[in-house]
Design a protein around this motif. Structure first.
Motif, PDB file in Angstrom:
ATOM      1  N   ALA A  59      -7.716  24.814 -21.460  1.00 20.75           N
ATOM      2  CA  ALA A  59      -7.933  23.360 -21.490  1.00 20.75           C
ATOM      3  C   ALA A  59      -6.866  22.644 -20.656  1.00 20.75           C
ATOM      4  CB  ALA A  59      -7.909  22.850 -22.923  1.00 20.75           C
ATOM      5  N   GLY A  60      -5.629  23.129 -20.710  1.00 22.46           N
ATOM      6  CA  GLY A  60      -4.546  22.549 -19.917  1.00 22.46           C
ATOM      7  C   GLY A  60      -4.774  22.726 -18.429  1.00 22.46           C
ATOM      8  N   LYS A  61      -5.245  23.932 -18.045  1.00 23.33           N
ATOM      9  CA  LYS A  61      -5.557  24.194 -16.637  1.00 23.33           C
ATOM     10  C   LYS A  61      -6.685  23.290 -16.161  1.00 23.33           C
ATOM     11  CE  LYS A  61      -4.315  29.084 -16.861  1.00 23.33           C
ATOM     12  NZ  LYS A  61      -4.860  30.449 -16.872  1.00 23.33           N
ATOM     13  N   GLU A  62      -7.704  23.147 -16.986  1.00 22.50           N
ATOM     14  CA  GLU A  62      -8.838  22.304 -16.616  1.00 22.50           C
ATOM     15  C   GLU A  62      -8.403  20.844 -16.470  1.00 22.50           C
ATOM     16  OE1 GLU A  62     -13.335  21.092 -18.091  1.00 22.50           O
ATOM     17  OE2 GLU A  62     -12.300  22.760 -19.085  1.00 22.50           O
ATOM     18  N   ALA A  63      -7.582  20.375 -17.395  1.00 32.22           N
ATOM     19  CA  ALA A  63      -7.105  18.993 -17.326  1.00 32.22           C
ATOM     20  C   ALA A  63      -6.259  18.783 -16.065  1.00 32.22           C
ATOM     21  CB  ALA A  63      -6.290  18.656 -18.570  1.00 32.22           C
ATOM     22  N   ALA A  64      -5.417  19.748 -15.732  1.00 34.38           N
ATOM     23  CA  ALA A  64      -4.554  19.621 -14.559  1.00 34.38           C
ATOM     24  C   ALA A  64      -5.367  19.620 -13.269  1.00 34.38           C
ATOM     25  CB  ALA A  64      -3.523  20.749 -14.540  1.00 34.38           C
ATOM     26  N   ILE A  65      -6.356  20.492 -13.176  1.00 37.39           N
ATOM     27  CA  ILE A  65      -7.157  20.540 -11.953  1.00 37.39           C
ATOM     28  C   ILE A  65      -8.065  19.320 -11.857  1.00 37.39           C
ATOM     29  CG2 ILE A  65      -9.130  21.930 -12.700  1.00 37.39           C
ATOM     30  CD1 ILE A  65      -7.159  22.455  -9.466  1.00 37.39           C
ATOM     31  N   ASP A  66      -8.542  18.817 -12.982  1.00 35.50           N
ATOM     32  CA  ASP A  66      -9.323  17.572 -12.974  1.00 35.50           C
ATOM     33  C   ASP A  66      -8.450  16.408 -12.511  1.00 35.50           C
ATOM     34  OD1 ASP A  66     -11.541  18.937 -13.878  1.00 35.50           O
ATOM     35  OD2 ASP A  66     -11.442  18.156 -15.934  1.00 35.50           O
ATOM     36  N   GLU A  67      -7.195  16.412 -12.939  1.00 39.67           N
ATOM     37  CA  GLU A  67      -6.262  15.358 -12.520  1.00 39.67           C
ATOM     38  C   GLU A  67      -6.006  15.420 -11.017  1.00 39.67           C
ATOM     39  OE1 GLU A  67      -4.314  12.007 -12.561  1.00 39.67           O
ATOM     40  OE2 GLU A  67      -5.370  12.782 -14.314  1.00 39.67           O
ATOM     41  N   TYR A  68      -5.984  16.623 -10.483  1.00 38.03           N
ATOM     42  CA  TYR A  68      -5.818  16.795  -9.038  1.00 38.03           C
ATOM     43  C   TYR A  68      -6.971  16.121  -8.291  1.00 38.03           C
ATOM     44  CZ  TYR A  68      -5.475  18.960  -4.460  1.00 38.03           C
ATOM     45  OH  TYR A  68      -5.393  19.177  -3.099  1.00 38.03           O
ATOM     46  N   ILE A  69      -8.180  16.349  -8.755  1.00 38.23           N
ATOM     47  CA  ILE A  69      -9.361  15.727  -8.132  1.00 38.23           C
ATOM     48  C   ILE A  69      -9.311  14.215  -8.326  1.00 38.23           C
ATOM     49  CG2 ILE A  69     -11.886  15.566  -8.202  1.00 38.23           C
ATOM     50  CD1 ILE A  69     -10.730  18.144  -6.867  1.00 38.23           C
ATOM     51  N   ASN A  70      -8.890  13.764  -9.497  1.00 40.21           N
ATOM     52  CA  ASN A  70      -8.753  12.322  -9.742  1.00 40.21           C
ATOM     53  C   ASN A  70      -7.740  11.690  -8.794  1.00 40.21           C
ATOM     54  OD1 ASN A  70     -10.688  12.082 -11.750  1.00 40.21           O
ATOM     55  ND2 ASN A  70      -9.222  12.602 -13.365  1.00 40.21           N
ATOM     56  N   TYR A  71      -6.678  12.431  -8.470  1.00 36.89           N
ATOM     57  CA  TYR A  71      -5.701  11.932  -7.498  1.00 36.89           C
ATOM     58  C   TYR A  71      -6.393  11.645  -6.171  1.00 36.89           C
ATOM     59  CZ  TYR A  71      -2.504  12.214  -3.603  1.00 36.89           C
ATOM     60  OH  TYR A  71      -1.864  11.962  -2.414  1.00 36.89           O
ATOM     61  N   GLU A  72      -7.209  12.585  -5.725  1.00 38.22           N
ATOM     62  CA  GLU A  72      -7.899  12.411  -4.446  1.00 38.22           C
ATOM     63  C   GLU A  72      -8.826  11.189  -4.489  1.00 38.22           C
ATOM     64  OE1 GLU A  72      -7.199  14.051  -1.684  1.00 38.22           O
ATOM     65  OE2 GLU A  72      -5.794  15.387  -2.694  1.00 38.22           O
ATOM     66  N   LEU A  73      -9.484  10.978  -5.617  1.00 37.60           N
ATOM     67  CA  LEU A  73     -10.343   9.798  -5.756  1.00 37.60           C
ATOM     68  C   LEU A  73      -9.529   8.508  -5.750  1.00 37.60           C
ATOM     69  CD1 LEU A  73     -12.849  11.083  -8.465  1.00 37.60           C
ATOM     70  CD2 LEU A  73     -13.365  10.560  -6.067  1.00 37.60           C
ATOM     71  N   LYS A  74      -8.405   8.512  -6.476  1.00 42.37           N
ATOM     72  CA  LYS A  74      -7.540   7.325  -6.508  1.00 42.37           C
ATOM     73  C   LYS A  74      -7.025   7.009  -5.102  1.00 42.37           C
ATOM     74  CE  LYS A  74      -5.661   8.122 -11.149  1.00 42.37           C
ATOM     75  NZ  LYS A  74      -4.414   8.501 -11.864  1.00 42.37           N
ATOM     76  N   LYS A  75      -6.646   8.038  -4.379  1.00 47.68           N
ATOM     77  CA  LYS A  75      -6.134   7.856  -3.024  1.00 47.68           C
ATOM     78  C   LYS A  75      -7.225   7.265  -2.127  1.00 47.68           C
ATOM     79  CE  LYS A  75      -4.178  10.298   0.885  1.00 47.68           C
ATOM     80  NZ  LYS A  75      -4.366  11.514   1.634  1.00 47.68           N
ATOM     81  N   ALA A  76      -8.426   7.806  -2.209  1.00 47.35           N
ATOM     82  CA  ALA A  76      -9.543   7.297  -1.397  1.00 47.35           C
ATOM     83  C   ALA A  76      -9.847   5.842  -1.752  1.00 47.35           C
ATOM     84  CB  ALA A  76     -10.777   8.169  -1.584  1.00 47.35           C
ATOM     85  N   MET A  99       0.835  -1.196   0.000  1.00 48.25           N
ATOM     86  CA  MET A  99       0.000   0.000   0.000  1.00 48.25           C
ATOM     87  C   MET A  99       0.879   1.259   0.000  1.00 48.25           C
ATOM     88  SD  MET A  99      -2.549   1.566   2.885  1.00 48.25           S
ATOM     89  CE  MET A  99      -1.139   2.017   3.869  1.00 48.25           C
ATOM     90  N   SER A 100       1.914   1.254   0.819  1.00 51.83           N
ATOM     91  CA  SER A 100       2.806   2.418   0.900  1.00 51.83           C
ATOM     92  C   SER A 100       3.461   2.724  -0.439  1.00 51.83           C
ATOM     93  CB  SER A 100       3.889   2.188   1.954  1.00 51.83           C
ATOM     94  OG  SER A 100       3.321   2.148   3.231  1.00 51.83           O
ATOM     95  N   GLU A 101       3.884   1.686  -1.151  1.00 52.08           N
ATOM     96  CA  GLU A 101       4.488   1.891  -2.470  1.00 52.08           C
ATOM     97  C   GLU A 101       3.489   2.509  -3.440  1.00 52.08           C
ATOM     98  OE1 GLU A 101       6.212  -1.766  -3.902  1.00 52.08           O
ATOM     99  OE2 GLU A 101       7.458  -1.964  -2.097  1.00 52.08           O
ATOM    100  N   LYS A 102       2.265   2.018  -3.404  1.00 47.75           N
ATOM    101  CA  LYS A 102       1.236   2.574  -4.298  1.00 47.75           C
ATOM    102  C   LYS A 102       0.910   4.014  -3.921  1.00 47.75           C
ATOM    103  CE  LYS A 102      -0.865  -1.803  -5.642  1.00 47.75           C
ATOM    104  NZ  LYS A 102      -2.081  -2.629  -5.649  1.00 47.75           N
ATOM    105  N   MET A 103       0.876   4.307  -2.627  1.00 45.00           N
ATOM    106  CA  MET A 103       0.622   5.685  -2.180  1.00 45.00           C
ATOM    107  C   MET A 103       1.759   6.599  -2.616  1.00 45.00           C
ATOM    108  SD  MET A 103      -2.210   6.293  -0.701  1.00 45.00           S
ATOM    109  CE  MET A 103      -3.455   5.790   0.448  1.00 45.00           C
ATOM    110  N   ASP A 104       2.995   6.096  -2.526  1.00 45.43           N
ATOM    111  CA  ASP A 104       4.144   6.890  -2.975  1.00 45.43           C
ATOM    112  C   ASP A 104       4.038   7.219  -4.459  1.00 45.43           C
ATOM    113  OD1 ASP A 104       5.194   6.861  -0.427  1.00 45.43           O
ATOM    114  OD2 ASP A 104       6.727   5.346  -0.861  1.00 45.43           O
ATOM    115  N   GLU A 139      -9.507   0.058  -0.487  1.00 47.19           N
ATOM    116  CA  GLU A 139      -9.048  -1.279  -0.876  1.00 47.19           C
ATOM    117  C   GLU A 139      -8.185  -1.900   0.224  1.00 47.19           C
ATOM    118  OE1 GLU A 139      -5.773  -3.188  -3.960  1.00 47.19           O
ATOM    119  OE2 GLU A 139      -6.724  -1.281  -4.522  1.00 47.19           O
ATOM    120  N   TYR A 140      -7.242  -1.131   0.751  1.00 46.18           N
ATOM    121  CA  TYR A 140      -6.347  -1.671   1.772  1.00 46.18           C
ATOM    122  C   TYR A 140      -7.020  -1.746   3.138  1.00 46.18           C
ATOM    123  CZ  TYR A 140      -2.683  -2.467  -1.454  1.00 46.18           C
ATOM    124  OH  TYR A 140      -1.951  -2.993  -2.497  1.00 46.18           O
ATOM    125  N   HIS A 141      -7.994  -0.920   3.380  1.00 48.93           N
ATOM    126  CA  HIS A 141      -8.781  -1.033   4.611  1.00 48.93           C
ATOM    127  C   HIS A 141      -9.441  -2.415   4.660  1.00 48.93           C
ATOM    128  CE1 HIS A 141     -11.498  -0.043   7.866  1.00 48.93           C
ATOM    129  NE2 HIS A 141     -12.522  -0.387   7.108  1.00 48.93           N
TER     130      HIS A 141
END
Length: 169
Positions: A91-108, A63-68, A113-115
């Motif tokens: 469009a680049g700004k929108e894609a970057a900020i959307d990716e930021y939100i996607n990061y939070e979803l991936k992390k959650a 899990m730690s490796e995946k979080m890293d 999964e590991y919980h």
């Protein structure tokens, strides 16, 4: 350039290489010590038996490796969004900020999964202790970084209450 200057430049360059190499090794050594402290701290706080530890640590390390990896993605995205020398298009700004939100979803999702995996290895009380111990370890490390006296986590105030910070005197 005369021979003297060339030799000086070579010596200076070699000194920098050894200095950088030494710092990298020192940093790696520090990171390894920190990981060892974390393992000892969590093992003790959770109350892992030898059998539990053999099952738990490979899953936790995975899990730690995946979080890293996720964190590296987030850092790259933040660099692109806030610290890029070139300005991004709308469009680049929108894609970057959307990716930021996607990061939070991936992390959650990764945490969820590991919980579920932890619940199959540990008792529910141990899972609760795991989350509290992780929080406590982070707080103790931040306290140490901010100028606390202790040189390792095990030297910190053992108040067993993760929400209370040791008082500065």
């Amino acid at each position: 350039m005369n021979k003297k200057n060339i030799i000086l430049v070579m010596v200076f360059t070699l000194a920098q290489v050894f200095f950088i190499s030494g710092n990298a090794q020192e940093e790696e050594s520090r990171l390894e010590r920190l990981k060892s402290q974390k393992v000892a701290f969590l093992t003790e706080r959770i109350g892992l038996s030898t059998e539990d530890a053999q099952k738990f640590w490979p899953v936790y390390n995975e899990m730690s490796e995946k979080m890293d990896e996720l964190w590296k993605e987030k850092k790259e995205n933040i660099k692109k969004l806030y610290h890029s020398d070139e300005s991004l298009s709308e469009a680049g700004k929108e894609a970057a900020i959307d990716e930021y939100i996607n990061y939070e979803l991936k992390k959650a999702n990764l945490e969820k999964e590991y919980h579920e995996k932890f619940k199959k290895i540990l008792t529910i009380d141990q899972v609760i202790k795991l989350y509290g111990a992780e929080h406590e370890f982070k707080k103790k490390m931040l306290h140490m970084i901010k100028g606390g006296k202790s040189s390792s986590c095990t030297d910190c105030d053992n108040d067993n209450e993760p929400d209370k910070m040791p008082s500065k005197t």
